[in-house]
Design a protein around this motif. Sequence first.
Motif, mmCIF file in Angstrom:
data_model
loop_
_atom_site.group_PDB
_atom_site.id
_atom_site.type_symbol
_atom_site.label_atom_id
_atom_site.label_comp_id
_atom_site.label_asym_id
_atom_site.label_seq_id
_atom_site.Cartn_x
_atom_site.Cartn_y
_atom_site.Cartn_z
ATOM 1 N N LYS A 84 0.837 -1.208 0.000
ATOM 2 C CA LYS A 84 0.000 0.000 0.000
ATOM 3 C C LYS A 84 0.873 1.259 0.000
ATOM 4 O O LYS A 84 0.571 2.230 -0.716
ATOM 5 C CB LYS A 84 -0.924 -0.003 1.216
ATOM 6 N N TYR A 85 1.952 1.246 0.763
ATOM 7 C CA TYR A 85 2.846 2.418 0.814
ATOM 8 C C TYR A 85 3.472 2.650 -0.563
ATOM 9 O O TYR A 85 3.549 3.789 -1.032
ATOM 10 C CB TYR A 85 3.929 2.202 1.865
ATOM 11 N N ILE A 86 3.920 1.581 -1.194
ATOM 12 C CA ILE A 86 4.534 1.726 -2.524
ATOM 13 C C ILE A 86 3.509 2.276 -3.508
ATOM 14 O O ILE A 86 3.833 3.158 -4.332
ATOM 15 C CB ILE A 86 5.097 0.378 -3.008
ATOM 16 N N ALA A 87 2.280 1.796 -3.433
ATOM 17 C CA ALA A 87 1.237 2.308 -4.325
ATOM 18 C C ALA A 87 1.013 3.799 -4.107
ATOM 19 O O ALA A 87 0.847 4.568 -5.069
ATOM 20 C CB ALA A 87 -0.060 1.535 -4.107
ATOM 21 N N GLN A 88 1.039 4.239 -2.875
ATOM 22 C CA GLN A 88 0.817 5.646 -2.566
ATOM 23 C C GLN A 88 1.982 6.533 -3.031
ATOM 24 O O GLN A 88 1.815 7.722 -3.275
ATOM 25 C CB GLN A 88 0.612 5.824 -1.053
ATOM 26 N N HIS A 89 3.190 5.941 -3.158
ATOM 27 C CA HIS A 89 4.391 6.729 -3.484
ATOM 28 C C HIS A 89 5.093 6.178 -4.723
ATOM 29 O O HIS A 89 6.315 6.296 -4.848
ATOM 30 C CB HIS A 89 5.358 6.719 -2.291
ATOM 31 N N ILE A 90 4.343 5.610 -5.643
ATOM 32 C CA ILE A 90 4.940 4.919 -6.780
ATOM 33 C C ILE A 90 5.791 5.843 -7.643
ATOM 34 O O ILE A 90 6.856 5.451 -8.134
ATOM 35 C CB ILE A 90 3.846 4.224 -7.632
ATOM 36 N N GLN A 91 5.370 7.078 -7.819
ATOM 37 C CA GLN A 91 6.127 7.978 -8.697
ATOM 38 C C GLN A 91 7.496 8.315 -8.111
ATOM 39 O O GLN A 91 8.507 8.288 -8.814
ATOM 40 C CB GLN A 91 5.323 9.261 -8.964
ATOM 41 N N GLU A 92 7.544 8.603 -6.822
ATOM 42 C CA GLU A 92 8.828 8.970 -6.227
ATOM 43 C C GLU A 92 9.739 7.759 -6.017
ATOM 44 O O GLU A 92 10.960 7.904 -5.899
ATOM 45 C CB GLU A 92 8.610 9.691 -4.889
ATOM 46 N N LEU A 93 9.141 6.543 -5.968
ATOM 47 C CA LEU A 93 9.947 5.342 -5.777
ATOM 48 C C LEU A 93 10.297 4.634 -7.083
ATOM 49 O O LEU A 93 11.104 3.702 -7.080
ATOM 50 C CB LEU A 93 9.192 4.339 -4.878
ATOM 51 N N SER A 94 9.694 5.072 -8.183
ATOM 52 C CA SER A 94 9.797 4.318 -9.436
ATOM 53 C C SER A 94 11.230 4.193 -9.961
ATOM 54 O O SER A 94 11.540 3.265 -10.706
ATOM 55 C CB SER A 94 8.908 4.957 -10.514
ATOM 56 N N SER A 95 12.112 5.114 -9.593
ATOM 57 C CA SER A 95 13.500 5.029 -10.047
ATOM 58 C C SER A 95 14.418 4.423 -8.985
ATOM 59 O O SER A 95 15.639 4.379 -9.158
ATOM 60 C CB SER A 95 14.023 6.418 -10.433
ATOM 61 N N SER A 96 13.804 3.954 -7.891
ATOM 62 C CA SER A 96 14.590 3.414 -6.787
ATOM 63 C C SER A 96 15.095 2.011 -7.106
ATOM 64 O O SER A 96 14.324 1.137 -7.508
ATOM 65 C CB SER A 96 13.744 3.385 -5.504
ATOM 66 N N ARG A 97 16.375 1.782 -6.892
ATOM 67 C CA ARG A 97 16.949 0.453 -7.105
ATOM 68 C C ARG A 97 16.315 -0.556 -6.158
ATOM 69 O O ARG A 97 16.117 -1.724 -6.504
ATOM 70 C CB ARG A 97 18.457 0.519 -6.873
ATOM 71 N N GLU A 98 15.988 -0.096 -4.930
ATOM 72 C CA GLU A 98 15.390 -0.998 -3.940
ATOM 73 C C GLU A 98 14.034 -1.523 -4.398
ATOM 74 O O GLU A 98 13.700 -2.679 -4.135
ATOM 75 C CB GLU A 98 15.249 -0.289 -2.581
ATOM 76 N N LEU A 99 13.247 -0.673 -5.096
ATOM 77 C CA LEU A 99 11.949 -1.131 -5.563
ATOM 78 C C LEU A 99 12.133 -2.203 -6.636
ATOM 79 O O LEU A 99 11.426 -3.216 -6.655
ATOM 80 C CB LEU A 99 11.121 0.038 -6.106
#
Length: 520
Positions: free
Chosen positions: A425-440
């Motif tokens: 749910k957290y990833i869904a809420q912040h998908i744009q800011e996390l989309s370039s994250s290597r961890e994701l």
Amino acid sequence: MGQNNNDGFKVKDNFDDLCYACRTGDVENADRLISMGVNINQVDKFDNSPLFLASLCGHIEVVKLLLERGAICDRDRHEGARCIYGALTDAIRDMLLSYDISKAFDTNQPFATHISSLLKEDELNTNDLLLDCKDDVKFSTHKFMLIARSPVFDTSNPNKLSTTFKDIPSHTLGILLEFIYLIPILHEIRSTDFPDLIKLANTFQLKTLSEFLNKARHMTDPVQKSTLMIAYQYKFTELARNQLKNFVKNDIIGRHIELADDSNILEIPDPAKSLPFPDIYLVVENHTGTKRMYPCHISMLSRADFFKELVKSDFQDGRKYRLRRSSPAKADDVTDILCLELPTCEFGVAESIINYLYYDRADIDPNHAFEVIRIGDYIMASRLKNIAAAVITQSPDVLVSDTIFDVLHLAWETGVERLEQFGAKYIAQHIQELSSSRELYDVILESSRRISSREELDTIELVADIRFYLLGKYDLEPDDISLLETDADDTEFLQSLGLLDYKDDMIALNKIVTDLGLSI
């Protein structure tokens, strides 16, 4: 208006119909409604659950059906006590009590149920005190429980525990002990029991029990009496919880022993003759290498399956320390004591575990919640893991020292679904800011590898969960997605529904999946 289910019926109406079936004893209709997915553990506008209505109206077959289908009768809660003491017949009351202490509910090991089991069915034989009464009947009890629950046992001189009650009939002493061990006995008290029981309650300084008995002894209205029982049974449980809380604070955590070295010779008071009369010690080493021993009781630690299985295996994995008596009569006057070492953790974590096992404390320090879950997984205490997970998901500072990816790894490591859903749910809420994250990228790849036998059409669980929460993020239903095709030119309309933002988020998610060479 209620939400429609697949058959077109309104869920709210279905629940109202179930309540009516429970009041009238309509087993077949209740069965039909339950099979349609009605939540049988909710309550109506009068705060009555279906189980309470069925038990109050005396419909034992409906009560049985509800219990078999998952209705909760947990007397740790007010609703559970209402069901038991509001039951119209003894047969229904006995059924509710048997379900409350049955294996069906042992997976959660509620506080009151476990305490009761120590007197009625202590399969681990952890008792250490016999009480004799008038007719030569002996009751096996636990010193620590009597000290925690009754002020008459003086903690300043614990060796003066009275073990003989030769003037007290076994029936009366049995009722009092059942009260101490939180076994519901109020409905079993006969009018002839009151004088002796009040006297004994006063002797044991059990003020709350004495208060109830003096109120109930002259009561003739069964409804008033049932209401009084309900109120006091819950009060008895909370009183016991607070008494055990104080006992743990003062006599377990407060009497911990600092280990100066790794010697197997310990000069401490004889556990069999001094508070808190432990039969096991928990040894904990923190991250700085300091060690402590906590004097504990197998009977309470056994709420966690790890300790229960260890007892059954005759402690093959336990470490034996040598205990030297404080004032030995001989230089070689030593005996063995059992100690079990927890995995390395902060002392506050170990103490949270002890608090939970003894009195169900749920206010875990958020800073300790991660370690509590790991230790909870080690000792096989799934309910404790879920409580600590709730602390993590409800703490505003949870992602200050740990990332959402740490939460996901912990969820997978310990099998806590609540944390998996929180992470998605957290990833869904912040998908744009996390989309370039290597961890994701890494956690999605790891999720794909968690599928044991991957087929071409298998879904990646984390990706599926993120997609689900993206719908919720924009308050969309699956059918709404088709509007992206049918109204593709109406940008303003699509934007008003949140569909364009949803589409952007899905593009970002699908790009990660594609970049990893996985199937969308």
